[in-house]
Enzyme design. Structure first.
Site, short mmCIF file in Angstrom:
data_model
loop_
_atom_site.label_atom_id
_atom_site.label_comp_id
_atom_site.label_asym_id
_atom_site.label_seq_id
_atom_site.Cartn_x
_atom_site.Cartn_y
_atom_site.Cartn_z
N CYS A 254 5.79 -2.60 28.51
CA CYS A 254 4.76 -1.82 28.40
C CYS A 254 4.44 -1.08 29.76
O CYS A 254 4.72 -1.59 30.76
CB CYS A 254 3.62 -2.69 28.23
N CYS B 121 0.45 2.49 19.98
CA CYS B 121 -0.96 1.84 19.94
C CYS B 121 -1.47 1.84 21.15
O CYS B 121 -2.67 2.15 21.29
CB CYS B 121 -0.89 0.53 19.16
N CYS C 175 -2.36 -3.61 20.85
CA CYS C 175 -1.45 -3.95 19.72
C CYS C 175 -1.88 -5.15 19.15
O CYS C 175 -2.26 -6.23 19.67
CB CYS C 175 0.02 -4.40 20.48
N CYS D 67 0.78 -1.15 0.20
CA CYS D 67 -0.06 0.12 0.13
C CYS D 67 0.91 1.39 -0.17
O CYS D 67 0.34 2.23 0.25
CB CYS D 67 -0.90 -0.16 1.15
N CYS E 183 4.94 1.55 3.94
CA CYS E 183 6.33 1.68 4.46
C CYS E 183 7.03 2.91 4.06
O CYS E 183 7.78 3.45 4.81
CB CYS E 183 7.07 0.66 4.27
N CYS F 139 3.68 -3.09 10.05
CA CYS F 139 2.61 -2.79 9.18
C CYS F 139 2.19 -1.50 9.64
O CYS F 139 1.29 -1.19 10.35
CB CYS F 139 1.70 -3.88 9.19
N CYS G 160 4.39 -7.34 4.76
CA CYS G 160 4.47 -8.02 3.54
C CYS G 160 5.48 -8.34 2.81
O CYS G 160 5.53 -9.37 2.30
CB CYS G 160 3.66 -6.97 2.60
N CYS H 259 -5.05 -7.88 22.92
CA CYS H 259 -3.64 -7.19 23.01
C CYS H 259 -2.67 -8.35 22.58
O CYS H 259 -2.57 -9.47 23.26
CB CYS H 259 -3.14 -6.41 24.00
N CYS I 217 1.46 -6.27 14.68
CA CYS I 217 1.59 -5.88 12.94
C CYS I 217 3.01 -6.64 12.54
O CYS I 217 3.36 -6.57 11.49
CB CYS I 217 1.32 -4.61 12.70
N CYS J 47 8.21 -0.73 20.21
CA CYS J 47 7.27 0.37 20.26
C CYS J 47 6.98 0.78 21.34
O CYS J 47 6.79 1.93 21.73
CB CYS J 47 5.98 -0.23 19.61
N CYS K 88 -4.91 -2.44 31.56
CA CYS K 88 -4.32 -3.33 30.40
C CYS K 88 -5.10 -3.99 29.29
O CYS K 88 -6.33 -4.28 29.62
CB CYS K 88 -3.50 -4.41 31.10
N HIS L 214 5.39 -6.18 25.36
CA HIS L 214 4.72 -6.40 26.85
C HIS L 214 5.48 -6.47 27.94
O HIS L 214 5.09 -5.59 28.76
CB HIS L 214 4.31 -7.86 26.94
S1 SF4 Z 1 -1.27 -3.50 27.15
FE1 SF4 Z 1 -0.79 -5.46 25.83
S2 SF4 Z 1 1.55 -4.99 26.03
FE2 SF4 Z 1 0.47 -3.68 27.31
S3 SF4 Z 1 0.76 -5.06 29.37
FE3 SF4 Z 1 -1.15 -5.34 28.59
S4 SF4 Z 1 -1.25 -7.08 27.37
FE4 SF4 Z 1 0.74 -6.43 27.64
S1 SF4 Z 2 0.41 -2.83 16.40
FE1 SF4 Z 2 1.88 -3.65 17.96
S2 SF4 Z 2 3.97 -3.77 17.01
FE2 SF4 Z 2 2.47 -3.12 15.37
S3 SF4 Z 2 3.15 -0.70 15.61
FE3 SF4 Z 2 1.39 -1.13 17.30
S4 SF4 Z 2 2.36 -1.46 19.07
FE4 SF4 Z 2 4.08 -1.86 17.46
#
Ligand code: SF4
Ligand code: SF4
Length: 304
Positions: free
Chosen positions: A224, A271, A278, A51, A54, A184, A146, A250, A281, A259, A244, A221
């Site tokens: 996070c 995200c 999440c 698309c 990237c 992605c 991709c 997630c 991706c 990320c 969470c 994770h």
């Molecule tokens: S939001 Fe997602 S990455 Fe963050 S602690 Fe919870 S399960 Fe893990």
């Molecule tokens: S979907 Fe997950 S791996 Fe992809 S940009 Fe968001 S937090 Fe990062």
């Protein structure tokens, strides 16, 4: 725009910080930037079934910023959407570059192995062009899920036979050093930093999926900000809610990417901080596996 050594060193320092690397590689990174700026570092960028996200993400680069990237460093030999030349002039530049060989080949998007004409560059099937270009490349950098694993074009029923770059190269019997930067899209710092690393320092340490360990070596994770809430089982029950995001599907518990401590858009957000799960991706099975859980609820424990 003329630049002095100090500018290259400064941008090199920013890039290294973005990759989480120490200052020891600063001279090599500065040299790579200088070569990019002078058009002496040959980079070919081919887009297959993609698309263009990237490439758009690349233009969100922060270190160096989009203006610096375009006016100073992005002297790519060829890029389907960013090259200044178009039409026959662009094709001629591409053919000259392939003939010269020895470039870094960046691939974006998947390869339609079952229906080669589903993706043409000029009048040539992308898969055939990829083979020709890869045979004379010194290394291939696949950017985006991709190109690395098939991604969204390879989602069922995958009528075009969309396949990752690696599969197309293996089918053609081509062996060339290959690095994967899934996502992605992938983060711009992952792309800019690893292009520079490959140009000047060489191959980064890779994991079993050919991903640089420096970027993809940790579970999202584990870094996070909601990790403690996960432990206390304080889960969000609706999108946008506090806590969470695990029970909203997630995928951070099984996704390797940085990320959660890097952030996106200048570190402004990412995200989960935006109160969305999440979707994994950057995972190898993203979109491709029929059982892939985009938005299912995680009912039990941590998926295997
Ligand atoms: S939001 Fe997602 S990455 Fe963050 S602690 Fe919870 S399960 Fe893990
Ligand atoms: S979907 Fe997950 S791996 Fe992809 S940009 Fe968001 S937090 Fe990062």
């Amino acid at each position: 725009m003329a630049m002095d050594r100090r500018t290259f060193l400064k941008d090199a320092g920013l890039l290294l910080a973005g990759l989480g690397l120490g200052p020891a590689l600063r001279p090599q990174f500065a040299q790579a930037l200088e070569e990019l700026a002078a058009g002496r570092a040959p980079v070919l960028w081919l887009q297959g079934q993609s698309c263009s996200g990237c490439s758009v993400s690349l233009l969100n680069s922060e270190r160096p910023g989009p203006a610096e990237l375009l006016t100073r460093y992005l002297s790519l030999y060829f890029h389907q959407t960013l090259s200044a030349a178009t039409g026959d002039a662009a094709r001629e530049a591409l053919e000259r570059a392939i003939e010269a060989g020895g470039y870094l080949l960046v691939t974006e998007g998947s390869v339609p192995l079952a229906v080669p004409e589903a993706c043409l560059v000029g009048h040539e099937p992308y898969g055939r062009l990829l083979e020709r270009a890869a045979r004379r490349a010194k290394a291939v950098l696949s950017v985006g899920t991709c190109a690395c694993f098939g991604g969204i074009p390879a989602a069922p029923p995958n009528r075009t036979g969309a396949a990752p770059t690696a599969q197309a190269l293996a089918k053609a019997g081509i062996t060339v050093p290959l690095v994967h930067l899934p996502g992605c899209p992938p983060h711009p710092a992952w792309m800019v930093g690893n292009v520079v690393h490959l140009l000047r320092v060489g191959m980064p340490a890779l994991d079993e999926h050919l991903r640089p360990v420096r970027t993809y070596g940790q579970l999202l994770h584990d870094q996070c900000p909601h990790f403690a809430e996960y432990g206390r089982q304080e889960f969000a029950t609706a999108l946008g809610g506090p806590g969470c995001q695990f029970k909203l599907g997630c995928q951070g518990v099984i996704t390797h990417a940085d990320c959660s401590h890097r952030g996106w858009n200048g570190g402004v957000n990412w995200c989960v901080r935006a109160r969305a799960p999440c979707v994994g991706c950057a995972r190898p099975d993203f979109a491709r596996d029929p059982a892939y859980a985009f938005y299912r609820l995680n009912e039990g424990g941590v998926p295997a």
